[in-house]
Design a protein around this motif. Sequence first.
Motif, short mmCIF file in Angstrom:
data_model
loop_
_atom_site.label_atom_id
_atom_site.label_comp_id
_atom_site.label_asym_id
_atom_site.label_seq_id
_atom_site.Cartn_x
_atom_site.Cartn_y
_atom_site.Cartn_z
N ARG A 5 0.86 -1.18 0.00
CA ARG A 5 0.00 0.00 0.00
C ARG A 5 0.90 1.23 0.00
N ASP A 43 1.30 4.80 1.64
CA ASP A 43 0.72 5.49 2.80
C ASP A 43 0.57 6.99 2.52
N SER A 44 0.17 7.74 3.53
CA SER A 44 -0.14 9.15 3.31
C SER A 44 1.09 9.97 2.91
N GLU A 56 9.05 -1.04 4.89
CA GLU A 56 9.03 0.10 3.98
C GLU A 56 9.98 -0.21 2.82
#
Lengths: 515, 515
Positions: free
Chosen positions: A271, A273-274, A291
């Motif tokens: 995914r 992320d922000s 990460e």
Amino acid sequence: MAAPQGNMYPDYPPPLGGEQEKYLLNSLKDFSIAHGLAVRPTPSYVSPETDPAVALATTAPVTLFPSLFPRVCFEQARSVIGAYNELYSAIASDETWLGEIIGELIEIDDFMANLWNVHMKVKKEGYAQTLNLGLFRSDYMVHVDPSEPQPSVKQVEFNTIASSFGGLSTQVSSLHKHLLSIGAYPESISSIVSPSSVPPSPSVPELAKGMAKAHEAYGKSSGGLQTCVVFLVQDPERNVFDQRHIEYALNENHGVRTFRLPFGRVLQDTRVDSDRKLIYTPPHTPNRQYEVSLIYFRAGYAPSEYISQEAWDARLHLERSAAIKCPSVLLQLAGTKKVQQVLATPHSPHLKRFLPNEKQATEVLKTFAPIYPLDTSTAGQEARQLATDPATAARYVMKPQREGGGNNVYRKAIPELLKTLPETQWPAYILMEMIEPPAQSNVIFRNGESQKGGVICELGMYGACLWRQGEGDGQREVLENFDAGYLLRTKGDDSEEGGVAAGFGAIDSACLVDV
Amino acid sequence: MAAPQGNMYPDYPPPLGGEQEKYLLNSLKDFSIAHGLAVRPTPSYVSPETDPAVALATTAPVTLFPSLFPRVCFEQARSVIGAYNELYSAIASDETWLGEIIGELIEIDDFMANLWNVHMKVKKEGYAQTLNLGLFRSDYMVHVDPSEPQPSVKQVEFNTIASSFGGLSTQVSSLHKHLLSIGAYPESISSIVSPSSVPPSPSVPELAKGMAKAHEAYGKSSGGLQTCVVFLVQDPERNVFDQRHIEYALNENHGVRTFRLPFGRVLQDTRVDSDRKLIYTPPHTPNRQYEVSLIYFRAGYAPSEYISQEAWDARLHLERSAAIKCPSVLLQLAGTKKVQQVLATPHSPHLKRFLPNEKQATEVLKTFAPIYPLDTSTAGQEARQLATDPATAARYVMKPQREGGGNNVYRKAIPELLKTLPETQWPAYILMEMIEPPAQSNVIFRNGESQKGGVICELGMYGACLWRQGEGDGQREVLENFDAGYLLRTKGDDSEEGGVAAGFGAIDSACLVDV
């Protein structure tokens, strides 16, 4: 690709007696497996019912002997690695220029249009990562021009994505040196082949080093996660050991954590992320997140892999993330044959634009075979004449702009094909003067069988380049630029397509000879 | 070999979820092939028609996890390697003593009689080589005696010929460390397994070093030939990579030339010259001769290999040559179970004879399980009582004196077998108290399938010893005596025979635990 020129070493490789061939093959088969010079077997060799768990492996397709290769050509190709790293990092950094080139193809090539579209979407949002890693392979053939005193290398293609066989090439030069050292070759060979005439290929450690440098430059996770490198892969992958050797070197030499992510699982397992960090959750440890510092593409390079919208969504997802991409969409596009063509079009101004160093540009230029567009420019008009006349077309190959091979059109087939294509589609191809390689022979061992015959060798030079994109077009800071070993790929000279994995050739090493 | 004792770690190894097992197996399958932890597949896995060239390989049978092993037991076994090297080199040097022991068996065991006969013929002529190399493996199981505070190791057998798996063991500890480092094991494992708890096994470099020392001690060829080490092998050999890794280490670390010689080709491919030098002519280079410094036996150890007079002629041919034998006939005979038995018979005087160092003798004695002869001596009479009564026989295993396994008789089957054998044949067997190993579990991966269950582990400690035989019985000068790594071999606890290659187990590594 053309009919090979006169064989300078007609007695090489020497013939093998029955016992000698047996000894050579047994030594080769054992050494290769003991050193991981292997592939998973094809379904035609081992049926899936025989090995449902996919636990069998076999010797990777290799040549029995190192192929003879002119030393001057090897050195020529090696000497321009740094310049090519410069050149393609500069091209990928010049979005305006690249956009103009790609723009010409978008209407006729959906794949490039879609790639460009991914770039445009991310550009609109703003790129989240300025670091870029290129692990390149520039492929050459030896060109023998009777009017020149020495042979030279001419570029076949420049790979900016998924350059393969770097993980196995290191083992092939070791194999050939081993066979030489144990006397597996007839003694007559010693006048040509010596341990020092076969250069080692440090492609495994050097490609791993390139990735490690990118991983390091990415830095620590701000969110406190462990960082990792993700190998984006096809699934299943028969050439898995080629990739694994680089992965193990990255683990062992640099302590970098790595994962293999099938292209089809990108959206499930990652995914953004922000902060646009790319977060990977391994399916086997759903409570643990990593990460991603770097995505190394060994998948996602061919149109056939983008059969659904989901694949394009996945590519966009990766491109907009803050992970370093090897390569980015722009760098993949920089590797299109159209770029090669505009650089190699006679009197092109483009090379100088990206390689202001005149000496570098001159040396790179020498490695180009003349390439013409099939468009309506002056050079294109000239090319159309050459291509439609069977007499002149016989000296040319017509190649699609796309990556992946498999669709080249040779010689007299060119005018025939062009007759069937509307002229609007002609610009999807480029016309390239055939490279005239020297005639030579070797024995290829693959799928448990050996075949002797005339061969054509293609030399690939690996290069690694890490750079930081600047604000303006072409602005960048090159952080790393180094050589990363070589590949010699050899195929039967009756086959007109390359690609060892696709079933047409073998991995080889170079025995350098003075010509 | 007995029903395992209570499991100290019932939760080890932890269960694997579907994705976790997939990740672990994929990692294991790729790492093993990339690192040569491989075997040629069995005919039941891959039919000969599928792979006539024998170019396929598969992961060697391995455990998914390192098995837990008491640290105190591992250290105990390691601490006596040097003493065992002393002991067996001394036994093999004492022809009179060995002759008495073997003499008892000659009438009932043709194989030993023939081996002894080879020795007697060479003795008559005079031995042409005084140097001896032993590459030993002493095999143990953990014995849990409820009356003792700590478990200890008890010797299963001592191998003086063709000790296998030293070439693969090094890779198995690397594999398990790799799997740990990439998080392929459930996280719960970290309380038990850490990188430092799995000792590396340097068996590849150390066994190669042993051979290199012998090769060096042999010296140069007086006839100006190149010297070489010959691996005497079976043909075909599925476990070939186990041997190849040692061969490559010998080539690369020590620059020693090596050849593989099938046992059946000894008389064709070698000759003994007038100085009794062993001269090898490789079939693939009939004009080139080599002088053999060392013959390393990975064949010729089992009765089934001596089906013709030619095989015995070949063995004699090698024994009378000046090449160093690893092992000589006497050293092979020293490894018979009869020798193990007389050393381990309670109150035996023999151990002290060969190990005058009292501390060494005491430590070696601790590794013996009580072993009885089945002859007419006092101890033998006692053993016959134990063996013929089903109640007491249940604590024993009856083993033939011969090498090779496959014929052990367990527990209540002992009195049944003895009923069918004339008493004159009973001395061909020894009776050994069963070792009571701790209960533990693991998962074995072989032939593409994994099987989980209770297992029994056997620890093998490799030792290398090079000595020069003196004039009198037992006279010798030890030139090299060193440890050479370890092997953990693990099999399902319902299988009563060992031998990974024979299809009953797997190669493993030890995770040392404090108990």
